[in-house]
Design a protein around this motif. Structure first.
Motif, PDB file in Angstrom:
ATOM      1  N   PRO A   1     -34.378 -22.670  71.791  1.00 51.77           N
ATOM      2  CA  PRO A   1     -35.386 -23.584  72.523  1.00 51.77           C
ATOM      3  C   PRO A   1     -36.344 -24.540  71.847  1.00 51.77           C
ATOM      4  N   ASP A   2     -36.835 -24.265  70.638  1.00 53.96           N
ATOM      5  CA  ASP A   2     -37.840 -24.804  69.943  1.00 53.96           C
ATOM      6  C   ASP A   2     -37.043 -26.110  69.136  1.00 53.96           C
ATOM      7  N   LEU A   3     -35.747 -26.062  69.055  1.00 49.01           N
ATOM      8  CA  LEU A   3     -35.011 -27.170  68.431  1.00 49.01           C
ATOM      9  C   LEU A   3     -34.463 -28.195  69.251  1.00 49.01           C
ATOM     10  N   ALA A   4     -34.069 -27.752  70.325  1.00 47.78           N
ATOM     11  CA  ALA A   4     -33.286 -28.557  71.242  1.00 47.78           C
ATOM     12  C   ALA A   4     -34.059 -29.845  71.633  1.00 47.78           C
ATOM     13  N   PRO A   5     -35.324 -29.571  71.886  1.00 49.33           N
ATOM     14  CA  PRO A   5     -36.157 -30.733  72.554  1.00 49.33           C
ATOM     15  C   PRO A   5     -36.258 -32.018  71.223  1.00 49.33           C
ATOM     16  N   LEU A   6     -35.863 -31.771  69.904  1.00 50.98           N
ATOM     17  CA  LEU A   6     -35.310 -32.941  68.935  1.00 50.98           C
ATOM     18  C   LEU A   6     -34.214 -33.478  69.426  1.00 50.98           C
ATOM     19  N   LEU A   7     -33.377 -32.901  69.905  1.00 53.12           N
ATOM     20  CA  LEU A   7     -31.955 -33.385  70.434  1.00 53.12           C
ATOM     21  C   LEU A   7     -32.490 -34.225  71.713  1.00 53.12           C
ATOM     22  N   ALA A   8     -33.258 -33.722  72.507  1.00 54.14           N
ATOM     23  CA  ALA A   8     -33.590 -34.490  73.824  1.00 54.14           C
ATOM     24  C   ALA A   8     -34.140 -35.849  73.375  1.00 54.14           C
ATOM     25  N   ASP A   9     -34.825 -35.884  72.544  1.00 52.61           N
ATOM     26  CA  ASP A   9     -35.866 -37.053  72.209  1.00 52.61           C
ATOM     27  C   ASP A   9     -34.860 -38.040  71.657  1.00 52.61           C
ATOM     28  N   GLU A  10     -34.033 -37.581  70.725  1.00 53.92           N
ATOM     29  CA  GLU A  10     -33.036 -38.543  70.056  1.00 53.92           C
ATOM     30  C   GLU A  10     -32.031 -39.253  71.134  1.00 53.92           C
ATOM     31  N   LEU A  11     -31.586 -38.512  72.288  1.00 52.54           N
ATOM     32  CA  LEU A  11     -30.773 -38.954  73.353  1.00 52.54           C
ATOM     33  C   LEU A  11     -31.632 -40.012  74.043  1.00 52.54           C
ATOM     34  N   ARG A  12     -32.997 -39.559  74.403  1.00 53.51           N
ATOM     35  CA  ARG A  12     -33.741 -40.624  75.268  1.00 53.51           C
ATOM     36  C   ARG A  12     -34.101 -42.062  74.586  1.00 53.51           C
ATOM     37  N   ASP A  13     -34.302 -41.806  73.061  1.00 46.75           N
ATOM     38  CA  ASP A  13     -34.458 -42.918  72.046  1.00 46.75           C
ATOM     39  C   ASP A  13     -33.181 -43.674  72.213  1.00 46.75           C
ATOM     40  N   HIS A  14     -31.846 -42.973  72.554  1.00 43.48           N
ATOM     41  CA  HIS A  14     -30.796 -44.048  72.806  1.00 43.48           C
ATOM     42  C   HIS A  14     -30.434 -44.361  74.087  1.00 43.48           C
ATOM     43  N   GLY A  15     -31.591 -44.326  74.881  1.00 44.61           N
ATOM     44  CA  GLY A  15     -31.245 -44.732  76.293  1.00 44.61           C
ATOM     45  C   GLY A  15     -30.639 -43.698  77.151  1.00 44.61           C
ATOM     46  N   VAL A  16     -30.489 -42.535  76.533  1.00 43.53           N
ATOM     47  CA  VAL A  16     -29.694 -41.799  77.660  1.00 43.53           C
ATOM     48  C   VAL A  16     -30.888 -40.988  78.572  1.00 43.53           C
ATOM     49  N   GLY A  17     -30.204 -40.909  79.891  1.00 40.46           N
ATOM     50  CA  GLY A  17     -30.827 -40.227  81.061  1.00 40.46           C
ATOM     51  C   GLY A  17     -30.663 -38.885  81.058  1.00 40.46           C
ATOM     52  N   LEU A  18     -31.640 -37.951  80.991  1.00 41.64           N
ATOM     53  CA  LEU A  18     -31.507 -36.602  80.803  1.00 41.64           C
ATOM     54  C   LEU A  18     -31.844 -35.891  82.079  1.00 41.64           C
ATOM     55  N   HIS A  19     -30.971 -34.962  82.680  1.00 43.81           N
ATOM     56  CA  HIS A  19     -31.274 -34.495  83.929  1.00 43.81           C
ATOM     57  C   HIS A  19     -31.060 -32.927  83.729  1.00 43.81           C
ATOM     58  N   LEU A  20     -32.146 -32.224  83.298  1.00 46.42           N
ATOM     59  CA  LEU A  20     -32.113 -30.768  82.709  1.00 46.42           C
ATOM     60  C   LEU A  20     -32.447 -29.966  83.916  1.00 46.42           C
ATOM     61  N   GLY A  21     -31.961 -28.665  83.821  1.00 48.42           N
ATOM     62  CA  GLY A  21     -32.069 -27.552  84.974  1.00 48.42           C
ATOM     63  C   GLY A  21     -31.480 -28.010  86.471  1.00 48.42           C
ATOM     64  N   THR A  22     -30.621 -28.768  86.304  1.00 48.31           N
ATOM     65  CA  THR A  22     -29.758 -29.086  87.620  1.00 48.31           C
ATOM     66  C   THR A  22     -28.510 -29.222  87.417  1.00 48.31           C
ATOM     67  N   SER A  23     -27.805 -29.139  88.557  1.00 47.79           N
ATOM     68  CA  SER A  23     -26.387 -29.311  88.373  1.00 47.79           C
ATOM     69  C   SER A  23     -25.648 -30.464  89.301  1.00 47.79           C
ATOM     70  N   ALA A  24     -24.583 -30.946  89.001  1.00 53.79           N
ATOM     71  CA  ALA A  24     -23.826 -31.922  89.885  1.00 53.79           C
ATOM     72  C   ALA A  24     -23.351 -31.029  91.084  1.00 53.79           C
ATOM     73  N   SER A  25     -23.685 -31.506  92.342  1.00 54.07           N
ATOM     74  CA  SER A  25     -23.264 -30.988  93.642  1.00 54.07           C
ATOM     75  C   SER A  25     -22.195 -31.926  94.301  1.00 54.07           C
ATOM     76  N   ALA A  26     -21.794 -33.110  94.170  1.00 54.84           N
ATOM     77  CA  ALA A  26     -20.947 -33.593  94.724  1.00 54.84           C
ATOM     78  C   ALA A  26     -20.519 -35.239  94.232  1.00 54.84           C
ATOM     79  N   VAL A  27     -19.425 -35.557  93.984  1.00 55.92           N
ATOM     80  CA  VAL A  27     -18.825 -36.976  93.493  1.00 55.92           C
ATOM     81  C   VAL A  27     -18.706 -37.563  94.842  1.00 55.92           C
TER      82      VAL A  27
END
Lengths: 588, 588
Positions: free
Chosen positions: B216-242
């Protein structure tokens, strides 16, 4: 605890009676020891005596500052006496040279600018390092001649280069030329640095290959890279004299070689090796090893229980061969310093590991690295071993940018890894570090085959280079794949059918005289032809890298033929000196 | 030798009575087994049955082909039935699906385009792989929804992307949007690929961090990198329907999440995991493990002595914890295939190693890699361990381009390395491979401290990241440096004096409420002040990365205070979820 003899030491400067640790030499091992000692003992008086102007400078960075890759000279000065006082409460005295040790009195004599003085110690740590060896060449006192080991060396070389560059700016037309004497690790770094600085560079090496510790079948890859960058190679010859040129000549000196060549030079950089700076220890009667290095035990303690020693000046035990001698490497020096402090201060002892001699060098776009003894070292030590070669891509071959890693490794009959070397444009440092770890741990070919290294396409392959090395070694050692070596080419050609299982196009590009070309995909159908051509002789198979010829060797063995596979294939054949000379006459 | 029962098999296709090996599944493990079997037995009849159109395709390359980093789709097809026939004399049959195994008769039933047939075997190797898990989400049958595991998956996704790009070329103004469901290793590769293809990407992950296996102390480094590349993060949630959108809407579907969010998407890529494709084995009555993977012994043999199994479908034993379960990784699959062939053909047995689960992923400019169990896995298995963190430069800090490697590792009380993880921009793959080797070899903190890794300034440091990890672990385990963890922040703050030994400027940039700031260089002079502030409480020290605070901790311990050092320092504090939340309210 520091050994304490009643009434042994009085320290006017330490009125509270704290133990005093004196460290001689303030770089790498010495400074590691001082810092660790402070962390373990907040109350000790720790005095570091350094004869030069600088402590904790980054000696390994000198060539890169010459080239300008490290832009600022002062970036190499990692600490100052003031910063070490503030952070670690160390008493660091530069330009203080220890001239004598009185072991009975436990004092050292120190020469400083404002006079000599005596300093008592409870524990003495010697980290005097090494001194540059100068070869017996006439004229080395010429101002064009330099070495590159200290900050002073760097400053002198930089001043000379600046002066030469000023001449160019002022209209000098003769190109700036340098000769590097010695093509070892540091010599090659210096070559690259001087080329990077814009000079035309020749390199002179007494051995008949560059980087003498490297396997003879890998060194030619570096030689080609040097030539591709305009470096003139003079191998198997030595410098004999530096001859000053007359005023007005194009270059300051001519460096004469024993083969009769004379090389123009504005700078001559000598890098033929170092020797332990053990004079002080010797004068104090401390035991030395055969090669003049200070003898120490597993705790870095010398023959005097109050004196420890670390770094380039001490004797180490080499892994695998058990040979002893100095090893001038930064990593071991730093770790020895740490362990010496542990020993001085009665901290938990940690295992002293024999030295693998792991080393690495960048030569323009190539990297060359070694860990453990080479084939020649093993042979000289009568260590039975098999050599195994792999040329495998540093990451998945179908991922862009895959570069071959050329590995030559040695294994014992029990499968144990004994040493490894690698050259390539990418991924070499990783494989040598994995192999250095495997070597330290005593891993075998079976273990290497099962190593679970990180794989995603940008980083490796499902069967990594190191796994492949393990697979090939397994096959060689358990008899699944008998092999032959390029070094034995003459004998093999005289007694065997050489079978080239590459494609016709590859064969047409160059082949061994008399070789039968049967592409490996045709071998099963043409077995009778091969059998007839062999006429009872063994079949010496090869392809380009050893993979297709392995398949062919298995087919031939099953067919009852005495087949062997060329270790490393045509790639190794063309870089193995004796074999390569034979190949010079073959059709291309 | 293959177990042979009198009269057990008749093979009309093998009139010479050669043994027949049937391999089910022609990728990775299956093909490795077939190739090794041929190399060991030139005479065997080896038939590979593959239900898809392709054998030996580079499944790990799929995301990189989506992005165009691998330009040609066909570069992923490493072999064809024809090339495998020519090189290895394999009988490879694509679009042949095995529908049943008759273990008593030693036959398989094969469904092919021109009808079903029976095939006898002496040895059967099952390499059926895994199948993509689809989460319970309504509407997954929409054509916008894709998976990415097979060549067919790739072709379908590529066709969809090409169609969308054609719409853009034809004047579509709505940006192309993708949602990736699942932020594991493959999900993150898909995210990067889709961003590389020009789409705007969101990622949905049920866990409250990206890459759930990561600490858990390393994963946020990846999250920041994803955000820096414009990726929207939706954590702690799941897909329910298409939810399909009406004709003329900007995007094909809306992906509804359990947290109420609805994400527009033209492509939904589902990557929530795989499960062993063990139905065939189960139907044949072969023993399965708890998680549905085929149970095998150390030779990859199933509960039937004539049947072997390898790859994603089989159960492995995990190193350190001894837990069992499937591990869908290419490296182990390939090596299992090789060993299975050795076993089938009575070749020398080689040790089967427990699986470390070494894995790596590139996330834009970052690399994240793991080997061995994480802290959470160890804790769940009741394995006593200490966590140790290091943030150290990937090569000498004074050499240009030095990048920090962030390492979190676990050690047992006996010093044994139990697992390690790393994130950084350079040198991560090397360190994880060294640590994976160390883990395989059972090395300890003392061993890591003494590893002799290759050092020259462009490649490493005299004290490599791995050495540093060893040093810190030694200090933690032998009591030289007691530590505290960011995860315990609330408790520590409530019971201790927090001492920030960074500089005033660093402190001013953000600090823990109530922390006393004493720069480490002033600590010795201000000890009384610290003692007074502590007022008998423990002192929880921290700096930025843990180095200066280690020195400070030693000073405080010597002064008789109960001092502990924050593992990983402020850097780790700001990436540890619970601690980071606490920090949100602090002055910056």
């Amino acid at each position: 605890m520091i050994p304490s003899t009643p009434g042994s030491t009085t320290h006017p400067s330490d009125p509270d009676g704290a133990r005093r640790i004196v460290v001689v030499g303030g770089v790498a091992g010495g400074m590691s020891a001082a810092a660790r000692a402070r962390r373990l003992d907040e109350r000790a008086s720790i005095i570091v005596l350094e004869q030069s102007d600088h402590v904790s400078f980054a000696g390994c960075g000198l060539p890169y500052q010459v080239a300008g890759e490290i832009a600022e000279r002062d970036a190499l000065l990692l600490h100052t006496p003031a910063s070490l006082r503030a952070s670690l409460d160390l008493d660091v005295r530069t330009r203080h040279r220890v001239t004598a040790i009185d072991r009975a009195a436990r004092t050292v004599t120190v020469a400083a600018e404002d006079g000599a003085y005596e300093l008592g110690y409870d524990a003495l740590l010697l980290a005097p390092g090494a001194t540059t060896v100068l070869p017996p060449v006439a004229g080395l006192d010429h101002p064009a001649v330099h070495t590159l080991r200290t900050m002073s060396d760097l400053d002198a070389l930089s001043a000379r280069l600046a002066q030469l560059e000023a001449e160019v700016a002022a209209g000098r037309t003769a190109p700036l030329r340098a000769v590097v004497v010695g093509a070892g690790f540091i010599g090659l770094e210096a070559v690259e640095a001087l080329v990077g600085r814009g000079l035309t560079v020749d390199v002179v090496e007494r051995a008949d290959q560059v980087l003498p510790p490297l396997e003879p079948d890998l060194a030619p890859l570096l030689a080609d890279e040097l030539r591709d960058h305009g470096v003139g190679l003079h191998l198997g010859t030595s410098a004999s004299a530096v001859v000053p040129q007359p005023e007005g000549a194009d270059h300051a000196v001519a460096l004469e070689l024993t083969d009769g060549t004379a090389l123009d030079a504005d700078v001559v950089l000598v890098s033929v090796g170092v020797r332990p700076a053990s004079d002080l220890a010797a004068a104090a009667g401390l035991a030395l090893g055969e090669r003049g290095a200070i003898r120490v035990d597993a705790d870095q303690r010398t023959s005097d229980p109050h004196v420890w020693a670390v770094g380039d000046a001490v004797e180490v035990v080499h892994a695998v061969t058990g040979a002893t001698g100095p090893v001038p490497l930064a990593g071991p020096a730093n770790r020895q310093g740490r362990r010496a402090a542990d020993s001085m201060l009665g901290h938990r002892r940690t295992p002293q590991a024999p030295v693998l001699g792991t080393a690495i060098v960048r030569v323009f776009g190539l990297t060359a690295a070694v860990t453990g003894p080479s084939h020649a070292t093993l042979a000289a030590a009568d260590v039975v071993h098999e050599q195994v070669r792999v040329h495998a891509a540093h990451h998945a071959g179908w991922f862009p940018g895959a570069e071959p890693v050329h590995v030559t490794a040695s294994f014992g009959p029990d499968g144990r890894l004994l040493g490894a070397q690698a050259v390539g444009r990418a991924g070499v440092d990783k494989r040598i570090d994995v192999l250095a770890t495997a070597l330290r741990a005593g891993l075998t070919a079976d273990d290497l085959a099962e190593l679970e290294l990180a794989y995603a396409p940008p980083y490796g392959a499902p069967k990594d280079v190191v796994n492949m090395l393990g697979f090939v070694a397994q096959n060689v050692l358990d008899g699944t794949m008998p092999q032959w070596h390029a070094a034995d080419l003459d004998e093999v050609v005289a007694t065997s059918l050489v079978l080239d299982v590459r494609s016709r196009a590859e064969h047409a590009g160059g082949y061994l005289d008399g070789a039968l070309n049967v592409p490996h995909t045709e071998l099963r159908e043409r077995l009778d032809e091969v059998r007839a051509a062999a006429a009872g002789r063994p079949v010496a198979v090869h392809c380009a890298s050893g993979v297709r010829s392995y398949l062919a060797t298995r087919v031939l063995l099953t067919a009852g033929l005495d087949a062997r596979n060329l270790s490393g294939g045509w790639l190794t054949l063309t870089t193995t000196p004796r074999a390569a000379r034979t190949l010079e006459g073959v059709p291309a």
